[in-house]
Design a protein around this motif. Structure first.
Motif, PDB file in Angstrom:
ATOM      1  N   MET A  22      22.893 -15.034 -12.117  1.00  0.00           N
ATOM      2  CA  MET A  22      21.927 -14.726 -11.070  1.00  0.00           C
ATOM      3  C   MET A  22      22.070 -15.738  -9.932  1.00  0.00           C
ATOM      4  SD  MET A  22      17.765 -14.535 -11.246  1.00  0.00           S
ATOM      5  CE  MET A  22      17.525 -16.299 -10.919  1.00  0.00           C
ATOM      6  N   PHE A  23      22.096 -15.244  -8.685  1.00  0.00           N
ATOM      7  CA  PHE A  23      22.255 -16.161  -7.565  1.00  0.00           C
ATOM      8  C   PHE A  23      21.102 -17.148  -7.510  1.00  0.00           C
ATOM      9  CE2 PHE A  23      19.318 -13.216  -5.940  1.00  0.00           C
ATOM     10  CZ  PHE A  23      18.957 -13.433  -4.626  1.00  0.00           C
ATOM     11  N   ARG A  24      21.388 -18.353  -7.038  1.00  0.00           N
ATOM     12  CA  ARG A  24      20.390 -19.421  -7.024  1.00  0.00           C
ATOM     13  C   ARG A  24      19.775 -19.650  -5.642  1.00  0.00           C
ATOM     14  NH1 ARG A  24      21.756 -18.559 -11.808  1.00  0.00           N
ATOM     15  NH2 ARG A  24      21.666 -20.192 -13.400  1.00  0.00           N
ATOM     16  N   GLY A  25      20.202 -18.859  -4.671  1.00  0.00           N
ATOM     17  CA  GLY A  25      19.617 -18.987  -3.343  1.00  0.00           C
ATOM     18  C   GLY A  25      20.479 -18.301  -2.310  1.00  0.00           C
ATOM     19  N   TYR A  26      19.878 -18.086  -1.140  1.00  0.00           N
ATOM     20  CA  TYR A  26      20.628 -17.705   0.050  1.00  0.00           C
ATOM     21  C   TYR A  26      20.815 -18.965   0.881  1.00  0.00           C
ATOM     22  CZ  TYR A  26      19.852 -12.658  -0.658  1.00  0.00           C
ATOM     23  OH  TYR A  26      19.847 -11.368  -1.139  1.00  0.00           O
ATOM     24  N   ARG A  51      13.138 -16.108  -1.595  1.00  0.00           N
ATOM     25  CA  ARG A  51      11.863 -15.908  -2.275  1.00  0.00           C
ATOM     26  C   ARG A  51      11.401 -14.457  -2.193  1.00  0.00           C
ATOM     27  NH1 ARG A  51      10.844 -21.242  -0.274  1.00  0.00           N
ATOM     28  NH2 ARG A  51      10.016 -20.407   1.694  1.00  0.00           N
ATOM     29  N   GLU A  52      11.713 -13.803  -1.097  1.00  0.00           N
ATOM     30  CA  GLU A  52      11.293 -12.413  -0.919  1.00  0.00           C
ATOM     31  C   GLU A  52      11.971 -11.461  -1.905  1.00  0.00           C
ATOM     32  OE1 GLU A  52      12.242 -11.658   3.123  1.00  0.00           O
ATOM     33  OE2 GLU A  52      10.477 -12.710   3.925  1.00  0.00           O
ATOM     34  N   CYS A  53      13.028 -11.916  -2.559  1.00  0.00           N
ATOM     35  CA  CYS A  53      13.751 -11.067  -3.513  1.00  0.00           C
ATOM     36  C   CYS A  53      13.090 -11.014  -4.882  1.00  0.00           C
ATOM     37  CB  CYS A  53      15.188 -11.574  -3.688  1.00  0.00           C
ATOM     38  SG  CYS A  53      16.201 -11.448  -2.211  1.00  0.00           S
TER      39      CYS A  53
END
Length: 588
Positions: free
Chosen positions: A424-428, A436-438
Motif C-alpha cells: 500500500m502506498f505510504r503517501g503522495y 489523507r483524502e484517499c
C-alpha cells in the motif's frame, strides 16, 4: 455476448488462502518464506538479485534481452548482482545517499534494469519514466521529486531534457547509457565508464520495511501528477501475488510486456519474477503482432502478462496470423490496465488455447489486489476475486458522511480495500492532504466504481472521476490542458476521454481561442504538433475541436463530464453548479 463460465485451468495452482481473509494466510508467513524477520531489515534488490546470486541458481538466466535488431543477450543472476553492485557503488561515488531520488528514462534495455535495481540496493528512491514522455511530463516529475540523478540515452537527453536543465536545479548528474564520445554534451557522464571504474564489491545499504523505495506517478483530475510512494516492504506483496495471481513458478519463462515506466512494468516486469528466480523475457521492440506471436512460440513462454490494448490489436490482426503457430508451453495469460471485455477473455481460448485472466490493481496499491487466478473459475468480464491478504468491499461514500458498506449483491458502489497490505502506498509526494483524502478510517477508497456478485466476483463499472485511461496509461486532464494553453492562440482548453475500440479511450480536447484568432485546420494541426512535442504521442490529444466557450462550475472548474456527455450524446445530469453564463447559453 452470452455469459459463460470458464472452468479453472489448473488443479495444482497455488490455492492457499484463495479467499481473502483465509486464516491460513499471513503476511508474516510470506516474510518468513523470504527469510525476512518481522520488522527486520529488508531490501527489494537484495531479495530479488543477491539472494539468488549467492545460491545454486547463480548461473540461471535472470533476463533475456531481445533487441529490436534481432540480437539477444542473457544476463544471469550472478552477472546481474555484479552489475547492480557496480551501479550502486558508482552512485555512491557521485554522492548519492539513501533517500535520494534517481530517475530512469530509456527503452527496455539492460541498463534500465540495472539502474533500477542498483539504486534500490543503496536505498535510493527510484522512478522509471515512460520512454514516450515529452519534455513537460519529464520536467514536472523530476522537479516535484527533486531528482538528483537521471539515467537516460543521448537521444532522449538531447531531445527532451537538455533544454530543461536550468529549470531542474536538483538534477546534479545525468548518466548517458550509450557511448557518444567524451564531451558530446556538457554536464553529463558516461554510465559505462562509471561502471568500469566502480568496484563490484557489495553495495547494499541497510533498509527497513518502511524505507521509501519506489516512486510511481499517477495523474489526477486536477493539479500536478501525484507521486505514489512505495516502501521496501512492498516486496512481500510482489512475491505473494506473482505466485497466486500470475501462477508464476521458479522454472518458468515469463514475459511481462509492460514498459517499466508504468507501475506494472516495475512491479511485475522487474521485481516479482526475480523474487521467484524466474527467467524473464524483455523485448526492446515496439508492438508488432507477428513478432509477438513468434516470441511467445520461439522463447517458449510459460506465463504472459500483457494489456488489453495489445490483446485487442492481436484480435484485430485476425485468425490467419496464428495459422501454423503452436504454443504448447504457454500455461497462463493475464491482463491488466483496464477492464477486459468478455470477448477478449474467450478469444484467448481460440488463439492460444488458454483464456485470458483479468486482474485489477492501481499505482497506489503497488501490486495485484483482485484477480482471476488459475485456481478460480473465470466469469468473463469480471475482475475476479480478492487475493489472499486483501479484504475488499463495495461502499457508498459521500463527502462529509460516514462510509457505508454495501452488502446487497450487484449494487454499484466504490471499491474500498482494508488497509494493511505491504505494498500500500505510504503517501503522495509533497501532497499530504490528497493522501489523507484517499482514506476513511481503515479503508482505502480507490475511486473505482464496481459491483460484487453473489459469488464474490467483482465487476468494474467505471471511474468515479474523469481521469482518462488510454492504452493502460492514466492521463490527467489538467496536465494536457495546461500544455495546450501554453500555445499563444489558446485561451482555454478542456480535455475528455472518448471511447475507442483499441485504446479503451483516446483524448479529445476542446479549445477556446483568443480573440480575434479564428479556427482553421492549419491551427488545429499546429496545436496537435505542439501537444505531441510537449507531452509525447501517448499523452497528446488525438482530436481537437474549437468551441466558443467551455462549461464551468461557479467556482471556475471546467465541467468535463458535460463536455463528455455532449460529445457522446449522453444525459447531462445535474447542472446546478453550472456557472450562470453557461446556463443562460444553454437556455437559448
Amino acid at each position: 455476448m452470452k455469459p459463460v463460465l470458464i472452468r479453472k485451468q489448473s488443479a495444482d495452482a497455488r490455492t492457499a488462502g484463495d479467499q481473502a481473509g483465509d486464516a491460513a494466510f499471513s503476511w508474516a508467513d510470506i516474510g518468513r518464506e523470504l527469510g525476512v524477520a518481522p520488522d527486520g531489515e529488508i531490501n527489494i534488490a537484495q531479495l530479488a538479485v543477491d539472494r539468488h546470486a549467492h545460491s545454486a541458481h547463480a548461473e540461471k538466466t535472470a533476463f533475456r534481452f531481445l533487441g529490436a535488431d534481432g540480437s539477444a543477450r542473457d544476463i544471469s543472476y550472478r552477472e546481474l548482482a555484479e552489475l547492480t553492485d557496480r551501479f550502486g557503488n558508482a552512485l555512491k561515488s557521485l554522492g548519492v545517499v539513501k533517500g535520494d531520488r534517481v530517475f530512469v528514462l530509456c527503452g527496455r534495455i539492460c541498463e534500465l534494469y540495472v539502474a533500477v535495481l542498483g539504486a534500490l540496493k543503496i536505498g535510493a528512491v527510484v522512478s522509471p519514466l515512460f520512454q514516450s514522455f515529452g519534455p513537460e511530463p519529464i520536467r514536472s516529475r523530476i522537479a516535484q521529486a527533486a531528482g538528483k540523478v537521471l539515467v537516460t540515452t543521448a537521444s532522449a537527453y538531447q531531445r527532451k531534457v537538455a533544454a530543461l536543465r536550468p529549470e531542474l536545479p536538483s538534477l546534479q548528474h545525468v548518466l548517458l547509457v550509450d557511448d557518444i564520445g567524451a564531451g558530446a554534451f556538457a554536464d553529463t557522464l558516461d554510465l559505462h565508464a562509471l561502471l568500469g571504474a566502480a568496484p563490484d564489491t557489495p553495495a547494499l545499504v541497510p533498509t527497513s520495511p518502511e524505507d521509501p523505495a519506489l516512486l510511481h506517478f499517477t495523474s489526477g483530475t486536477t493539479g500536478l501528477p501525484k507521486g505514489a510512494i512505495h516502501v521496501h516492504g512492498a516486496v512481500l506483496t510482489h512475491y505473494a501475488t506473482a505466485r497466486t495471481a500470475l501462477d508464476l513458478r521458479p522454472d518458468d519463462v515469463f514475459w511481462c510486456t509492460a514498459d517499466p515506466g508504468w507501475v506494472t512494468g516495475t512491479s511485475y516486469g522487474i521485481i516479482a519474477p526475480l523474487l521467484l528466480g524466474v527467467t524473464s523475457i524483455v523485448d526492446e521492440a515496439d508492438f508488432d503482432p507477428l513478432r509477438w506471436i513468434h516470441l511467445l512460440e520461439n522463447e517458449r513462454v510459460n506465463v504472459w502478462y500483457t494489456a488489453p490494448t495489445a490483446i485487442r490489436l492481436l484480435m484485430k490482426a485476425g485468425h490467419e496470423l496464428f495459422a501454423g503457430h503452436r504454443f504448447p508451453d504457454l500455461r497462463f495469460i493475464a491482463s491488466v490496465g483496464e477492464a477486459l471485455n468478455p470477448e477478449a477473455v474467450c478469444w484467448g481460448l481460440e488463439a492460444f488455447g488458454r483464456p485470458i485472466h483479468d486482474n485489477w490493481w492501481q499505482s497506489e496499491t503497488g501490486g495485484i489486489m483482485i484477480a482471476n487466478t488459475a485456481a478460480l473459475d473465470i466469469k468473463p468480464g469480471s475482475m475476479g476475486r480478492p487475493l489472499p491478504g486483501i479484504a475488499a468491499h463495495v461502499v457508498r461514500h459521500q463527502a462529509g458522511e460516514p462510509v457505508t458498506v454495501i452488502e446487497v449483491p450487484d449494487t454499484v458502489g466504490e471499491l474500498a480495500l482494508e488497509t494493511g497490505w505491504p505494498s500500500m502506498f505510504r503517501g503522495y509526494l509533497n501532497q499530504p492532504e490528497r493522501y489523507r483524502e484517499c482514506f476513511a478510517g481503515n479503508l482505502y477508497l480507490t475511486g473505482d466504481l464496481v459491483r460484487r456478485d453473489a459469488d464474490g466476483y467483482f465487476w468494474f463499472v467505471g471511474r468515479s472521476d474523469d481521469v482518462i485511461k488510454s492504452s493502460g496509461h492514466l492521463i490527467g486532464s489538467f496536465e494536457v490542458e495546461s500544455v495546450l494553453m501554453e500555445h499563444p492562440a489558446v485561451a482555454e482548453a478542456g480535455v475528455i476521454g472518448k471511447p475507442d475500440a483499441l485504446a479503451g479511450e483516446v483524448i479529445k480536447a476542446f479549445v477556446v481561442l483568443k480573440q480575434p484568432i479564428e479556427p482553421s485546420e492549419e491551427l488545429r494541426l499546429e496545436l496537435m504538433a505542439h501537444a505531441r512535442r510537449r507531452l509525447g504521442a501517448a499523452v497528446a490529444p488525438k482530436e481537437i475541436a474549437f468551441v466558443p466557450a467551455l462549461p464551468h462550475t461557479r467556482s471556475g472548474k471546467i465541467m468535463r463530464r458535460l463536455l463528455k456527455a455532449r460529445e457522446l450524446g449522453l444525459p447531462e445530469g445535474d447542472s446546478s453548479t453550472l456557472e450562470q453564463a453557461e446556463a443562460q447559453r444553454e437556455k437559448k
